[in-house]
Design an enzyme around this catalytic site. Sequence first.
Site, PDB file in Angstrom:
ATOM      1  N   GLY A  15       0.707  -1.170  -0.034  1.00 10.76           N
ATOM      2  CA  GLY A  15       0.115  -0.065   0.241  1.00 10.76           C
ATOM      3  C   GLY A  15       0.839   1.169   0.050  1.00 10.76           C
ATOM      4  N   ASN A  17       1.628   2.989  -2.538  1.00  5.60           N
ATOM      5  CA  ASN A  17       1.205   4.066  -3.317  1.00  5.60           C
ATOM      6  C   ASN A  17      -0.174   4.441  -2.852  1.00  5.60           C
ATOM      7  OD1 ASN A  17       2.560   4.225  -6.250  1.00  5.60           O
ATOM      8  ND2 ASN A  17       2.521   1.974  -5.913  1.00  5.60           N
ATOM      9  N   ILE A  96      -6.662 -10.233 -11.485  1.00  7.69           N
ATOM     10  CA  ILE A  96      -6.970  -9.719 -12.822  1.00  7.69           C
ATOM     11  C   ILE A  96      -8.556  -9.501 -12.697  1.00  7.69           C
ATOM     12  CG2 ILE A  96      -7.084 -10.303 -15.324  1.00  7.69           C
ATOM     13  CD1 ILE A  96      -4.685 -11.764 -14.716  1.00  7.69           C
ATOM     14  N   ASN A 111      -4.251   2.398 -13.537  1.00  7.94           N
ATOM     15  CA  ASN A 111      -3.261   1.345 -12.680  1.00  7.94           C
ATOM     16  C   ASN A 111      -1.954   1.988 -12.802  1.00  7.94           C
ATOM     17  OD1 ASN A 111      -2.559  -1.131 -11.654  1.00  7.94           O
ATOM     18  ND2 ASN A 111      -1.734  -1.743 -13.728  1.00  7.94           N
ATOM     19  N   HIS A 113       2.015   0.460 -13.172  1.00  6.41           N
ATOM     20  CA  HIS A 113       2.727  -0.693 -13.704  1.00  6.41           C
ATOM     21  C   HIS A 113       4.220  -0.423 -13.438  1.00  6.41           C
ATOM     22  CE1 HIS A 113       3.486  -4.534 -15.423  1.00  6.41           C
ATOM     23  NE2 HIS A 113       4.126  -3.904 -16.100  1.00  6.41           N
TER      24      HIS A 113
HETATM   25  C1  GRF Z   1       3.967  -1.100  -7.399  1.00  5.02           C
HETATM   26  O1  GRF Z   1       5.196  -1.217  -7.735  1.00  5.02           O
HETATM   27  C2  GRF Z   1       3.156  -1.232  -8.598  1.00  5.02           C
HETATM   28  O2  GRF Z   1       3.840  -0.666  -9.816  1.00  5.02           O
HETATM   29  C3  GRF Z   1       2.584  -2.652  -9.018  1.00  5.02           C
HETATM   30  O3  GRF Z   1       2.518  -3.057  -7.516  1.00  5.02           O
HETATM   31  C4  GRF Z   1       3.361  -2.200  -6.859  1.00  5.02           C
HETATM   32  C5  GRF Z   1       2.438  -2.147  -5.452  1.00  5.02           C
HETATM   33  O4  GRF Z   1       3.199  -1.467  -4.577  1.00  5.02           O
HETATM   34  N1  GRF Z   1       1.463  -2.671  -9.673  1.00  5.02           N
HETATM   35  P1  GRF Z   1       2.453  -0.925  -3.252  1.00  5.02           P
HETATM   36  O5  GRF Z   1       1.498  -1.954  -2.355  1.00  5.02           O
HETATM   37  O6  GRF Z   1       1.544   0.387  -3.737  1.00  5.02           O
HETATM   38  O7  GRF Z   1       3.559  -0.519  -2.288  1.00  5.02           O
END
Ligand code: GRF
Length: 205
Positions: A15, A17, A96, A111, A113
């Site tokens: 989490g 992000n 997915i 999203n 990535h």
């Molecule tokens: C990130 O690196 C994102 O690019 C990928 O999953 C990871 C999630 O990280 N989709 P976090 O849970 O937000 O730390």
Amino acid sequence: MNSKKAIAVMASGRGSNLKVILESVAAGACPVDVRLVISDKADAEALQIARAAGVAHVVWMNPKDYQDRAQFDAACADLIDHHGCQWIVLAGYMRILSSFFVRRFPQRIINIHPSILPSFAGARAVEDALSYGVKVSGCTVHLVDEVLDGGSILAQAIVPVLDHDTRESLHVRIQKEEHQLYPKTLTRMVEQGFKIDGRSVIWLS
Ligand code: GRF
């Protein structure tokens, strides 16, 4: 009455992000209301982060409570609509999404990535970039369509790949960029808006 755009965040893991989005909102830099956080994992740190930040609705949806993916996704979609969320932000959501879910929210799911798409789509993006031997990688914020990691690109940031990088060291470098790019892109979506021309996102104004 809160007039900010309501968003739902879906996350399965650490989490980080979600955390930077919530921090950006709290600092007044990102004009959204994170109204709902959904996780498919009971022990996701994302759930604790959301609760600590005072998100109004923090929900663990247990996939085992549903017959199949379609039913699970339908329950998530109903919850998102019930709380009036306009956008769905995937932040490390490891399931997915069914076509049904994606079609229900056209151009409303985004999203992040950990690669420069279209290179290295899929769950092993960081490892795949390393084993390919690329000299730069990075992250991509994109709209979600029915192709895995295939929707129109909203923003990208690059990082160097160093000679002795491991999956972990490269992912740390990429995540530093993610933490800038995701809140910034969300802010731009709200403040500026965009249209789609073919595959390209054209920012307005
Ligand atoms: C990130 O690196 C994102 O690019 C990928 O999953 C990871 C999630 O990280 N989709 P976090 O849970 O937000 O730390």
